[in-house]
Motif scaffolding. Sequence first.
Motif, PDB file in Angstrom:
ATOM      1  N   PHE A   1      -5.798 -11.060   9.366  1.00  0.00           N
ATOM      2  CA  PHE A   1      -5.524 -11.128  10.798  1.00  0.00           C
ATOM      3  C   PHE A   1      -6.451 -10.177  11.524  1.00  0.00           C
ATOM      4  O   PHE A   1      -6.626  -9.025  11.125  1.00  0.00           O
ATOM      5  CB  PHE A   1      -4.068 -10.730  11.086  1.00  0.00           C
ATOM      6  CG  PHE A   1      -3.725 -10.762  12.545  1.00  0.00           C
ATOM      7  CD1 PHE A   1      -3.242 -11.921  13.141  1.00  0.00           C
ATOM      8  CD2 PHE A   1      -3.912  -9.633  13.339  1.00  0.00           C
ATOM      9  CE1 PHE A   1      -2.949 -11.948  14.497  1.00  0.00           C
ATOM     10  CE2 PHE A   1      -3.616  -9.661  14.700  1.00  0.00           C
ATOM     11  CZ  PHE A   1      -3.135 -10.820  15.279  1.00  0.00           C
ATOM     12  N   LEU A   2      -7.044 -10.678  12.609  1.00  0.00           N
ATOM     13  CA  LEU A   2      -7.905  -9.828  13.439  1.00  0.00           C
ATOM     14  C   LEU A   2      -7.308  -9.715  14.832  1.00  0.00           C
ATOM     15  O   LEU A   2      -7.109 -10.722  15.518  1.00  0.00           O
ATOM     16  CB  LEU A   2      -9.315 -10.440  13.508  1.00  0.00           C
ATOM     17  CG  LEU A   2     -10.320  -9.793  14.465  1.00  0.00           C
ATOM     18  CD1 LEU A   2     -10.569  -8.332  14.105  1.00  0.00           C
ATOM     19  CD2 LEU A   2     -11.646 -10.556  14.462  1.00  0.00           C
ATOM     20  N   SER A   3      -7.020  -8.484  15.226  1.00  0.00           N
ATOM     21  CA  SER A   3      -6.620  -8.244  16.606  1.00  0.00           C
ATOM     22  C   SER A   3      -7.904  -8.048  17.397  1.00  0.00           C
ATOM     23  O   SER A   3      -8.661  -7.112  17.149  1.00  0.00           O
ATOM     24  CB  SER A   3      -5.735  -7.001  16.679  1.00  0.00           C
ATOM     25  OG  SER A   3      -5.565  -6.609  18.019  1.00  0.00           O
ATOM     26  N   PHE A   4      -8.165  -8.993  18.323  1.00  0.00           N
ATOM     27  CA  PHE A   4      -9.464  -9.026  18.993  1.00  0.00           C
ATOM     28  C   PHE A   4      -9.624  -7.909  20.021  1.00  0.00           C
ATOM     29  O   PHE A   4      -8.669  -7.534  20.697  1.00  0.00           O
ATOM     30  CB  PHE A   4      -9.656 -10.370  19.705  1.00  0.00           C
ATOM     31  CG  PHE A   4     -10.004 -11.505  18.770  1.00  0.00           C
ATOM     32  CD1 PHE A   4     -11.291 -12.024  18.732  1.00  0.00           C
ATOM     33  CD2 PHE A   4      -9.046 -12.052  17.926  1.00  0.00           C
ATOM     34  CE1 PHE A   4     -11.613 -13.073  17.877  1.00  0.00           C
ATOM     35  CE2 PHE A   4      -9.360 -13.096  17.071  1.00  0.00           C
ATOM     36  CZ  PHE A   4     -10.649 -13.608  17.034  1.00  0.00           C
TER      37      PHE A   4
ATOM     38  N   PRO B   1      -9.488 -10.518  23.648  1.00  0.00           N
ATOM     39  CA  PRO B   1      -8.785 -11.781  23.375  1.00  0.00           C
ATOM     40  C   PRO B   1      -9.140 -12.841  24.428  1.00  0.00           C
ATOM     41  O   PRO B   1      -9.250 -12.514  25.606  1.00  0.00           O
ATOM     42  CB  PRO B   1      -7.309 -11.400  23.482  1.00  0.00           C
ATOM     43  CG  PRO B   1      -7.283  -9.911  23.324  1.00  0.00           C
ATOM     44  CD  PRO B   1      -8.554  -9.416  23.925  1.00  0.00           C
TER      45      PRO B   1
ATOM     46  N   GLU C   1      -1.649  -9.467  21.166  1.00  0.00           N
ATOM     47  CA  GLU C   1      -2.316  -9.525  19.865  1.00  0.00           C
ATOM     48  C   GLU C   1      -1.391  -8.996  18.772  1.00  0.00           C
ATOM     49  O   GLU C   1      -1.247  -9.597  17.709  1.00  0.00           O
ATOM     50  CB  GLU C   1      -3.615  -8.704  19.873  1.00  0.00           C
ATOM     51  CG  GLU C   1      -4.718  -9.250  20.770  1.00  0.00           C
ATOM     52  CD  GLU C   1      -5.298 -10.551  20.256  1.00  0.00           C
ATOM     53  OE1 GLU C   1      -4.997 -11.595  20.850  1.00  0.00           O
ATOM     54  OE2 GLU C   1      -6.042 -10.531  19.260  1.00  0.00           O
TER      55      GLU C   1
ATOM     56  N   GLN D   1       1.397 -11.377  18.008  1.00  0.00           N
ATOM     57  CA  GLN D   1       0.969 -12.458  17.103  1.00  0.00           C
ATOM     58  C   GLN D   1       0.890 -11.963  15.669  1.00  0.00           C
ATOM     59  O   GLN D   1       1.256 -12.658  14.726  1.00  0.00           O
ATOM     60  CB  GLN D   1      -0.394 -13.004  17.532  1.00  0.00           C
ATOM     61  CG  GLN D   1      -0.337 -13.752  18.850  1.00  0.00           C
ATOM     62  CD  GLN D   1      -1.700 -14.292  19.240  1.00  0.00           C
ATOM     63  OE1 GLN D   1      -2.457 -14.758  18.420  1.00  0.00           O
ATOM     64  NE2 GLN D   1      -2.016 -14.186  20.511  1.00  0.00           N
TER      65      GLN D   1
END
Lengths: 482, 249
Positions: B81-84, B87, B155, B158
């Motif tokens: 998982f990448l927390s942008f 976003p 983020e 999610q």
Amino acid sequence: MSKYTEEQLEEELKTQEYKYGFYTDIESDTFPVGLNEDVVRAISKKKNEPQWMTDWRLEAFRIWEKMEEPEWANVHYEKPKFQDIAYYSAPKKKPKLNSLDEVDPELLDTFKRLGISLDEQKKLANVAVDIVMDSVSVATTFKKTLGEKGIIFMPISEAIQEHPELVRKYLGTVVPTTDNFYAALNSAVFSDGSFCYIPKGVKCPMELSTYFRINEGGTGQFERTLVVADKGSYVSYLEGCTAPSRDENQLHAAVVELIAMDDAEIKYSTVQNWYPGNKEGKGGVYNFVTKRGLCENNAKISWTQVETGSAVTWKYPSCVLKGNNSVGEFYSIAVTNNHQQADTGTKMIHLGKNTRSTIISKGISAGKSQNSYRGLVQINSRAENARNFSQCDSLLMGNECGAHTFPYIETKNKSAQIEHEATTSKIGEDQLFYCNQRGIDTEKAIALIVNGFSKEVLNKLPMEFAVEAQKLLEISLEGSVG
Amino acid sequence: MLKIENLKAEINGKAILKGLNIEVKAGEVHAIMGPNGAGKSTLANVIAGKEEYEVTGGSIELNNEDISELAPEERAHNGVFLSFQYPVEIPGVSVTNFIKTAINETRKAKGLEDMPAKDMLKMIREKSELLEIDRKFLSRSLNEGFSGGEKKRNEIFQMAMLEPKLAILDETDSGLDIDALRIVANGVNKLKSKDNAVIVITHYQRLLDYIVPDFVHVLHDGKIVKTGDASLALELEAKGYDWIKQELV
């Protein structure tokens, strides 16, 4: 309508070719090609029409002969050869239907493949279906329930026989035979279509629905629809189209007339999925449609359309806001892919005082397609305090497609308030990567983004229709971002 | 959990990562710090599989499986998982609809049925409470008109919903005021377990006051040049990055 699952979607996304690309082998009774006064008379005779109807057709034909095909639309195509088209085609077997068991099994199979199994419809959805197969209606359901409310919903050919006074009074009053080239042609040769009358104060208890389908190669289809909502009545009408794939171009020139009398409301929803031609742009349906509604005092007409099919689309569902306080709405999603061309939009003609109109147009272009919005907002000198809001959004996929907006505003009254907003956006790599990173593959991501973009319009469709429309959007745009 | 060896990557022919090594075990929190242009965000994007970046050497293993050839969505299905940092907006798609799609697509990839609506609702309720998210927020279009803090909180929401094995937080602290920072950091801390791992990418030490790392790495010119414990972050904050650069000469 059966429940739509992810698995079904996945299955559909696997098939590249046009889903409804089969050809029903029902014997047809087809006229030889060509058009002249004798053919018009023969069509009228075939349908056992009264003299006034024959005369009306002939007058339209004479007008059409003097008219020229319009060229102002932003579309390019090889013009149909009007003398090479057969103007009448009807299934030979015309069974009198008391139950579904009597329907030609092959026809039933066709409907099943289209996912519109009648018995399922009857049981699950509260929908009366008047099916138009190759220009002649072969089945009508729910007639009894509607009859109890005094609602007339039948093929227009029957209505000419059974309710000549109503048809004669309203036919051609919103779209006159002189209106345009295709409307004149339709008036001369229309084979069938639907007629609907809602009596005073009656709220139609179910969505009225018609499925159209072109069959028989080389047969143009000229549908005629007339919906009359008497004072204070309400009706929601659904029109959905599919067509089998064919190599030659097929002409479709329908006319739809809506009449909403004082305090009446008509919702007219269309999901259009005619064959768009193959990936190289070969074949496909030409869809030249005239749709217009007339609003009397306090009346309201809403057009909602999802256009995914046809090689060439030329269509402007319009509202004439004649009565004071009347309301016109136009919600549209037009998708073009590969070599499709669409020039579509609306006309809002404000004649009465305090008239309001709303236009929400969503154009989605992919492949090498061209997608144009063309809209006219006209405020007449007596239309005090008229208001219009227009919003035209375009979504582009790839670098070879085009989106165009042609808004026309004519106002002759200083009190008018007109707003127009337009945006153009592109599905970005960053949006796709973001979705991918959350586990959503690119195909599904596009569907998600497109559905989001189209949401304001999808929300206006009746529930089952919205599901079908979402499916269509996904299929239409499959493989459009590489 | 994650083992990266001699990773080299470039974008448009320009080398960004130049032989990077890092190993992250389950239950650990790693911080990656470094000056602008060191390759921090590139590392995050390369692990997530962004196609613009070309991996020219080395390997990325997740739970002993090389993931460097997998599509981004397949890596996501495997628990990345990448927390942008920035976003993206998706107009007309609600936060709820988006996360529902993400969860069900991931389940589908694993051969599972869609999550029942009842379970989904329960999970959304729990996780939104955890991150102090107003329910109304969930019906808004994804990231459209969100403040910086709302975007980052979304983020992490999610992340909470997807329950990844490896979460990479790329500059999650940027654009956050101190209250939002605390909420986001508390959320991350609550989601931490012995079975998952977190990589925090940041410029500044302040996020690390809340999310305390087991290891701090300094990234410079495409390589990890120094590794230490949490105190290294404080030292960097006090002395700046020039100190590291000088030490390298």
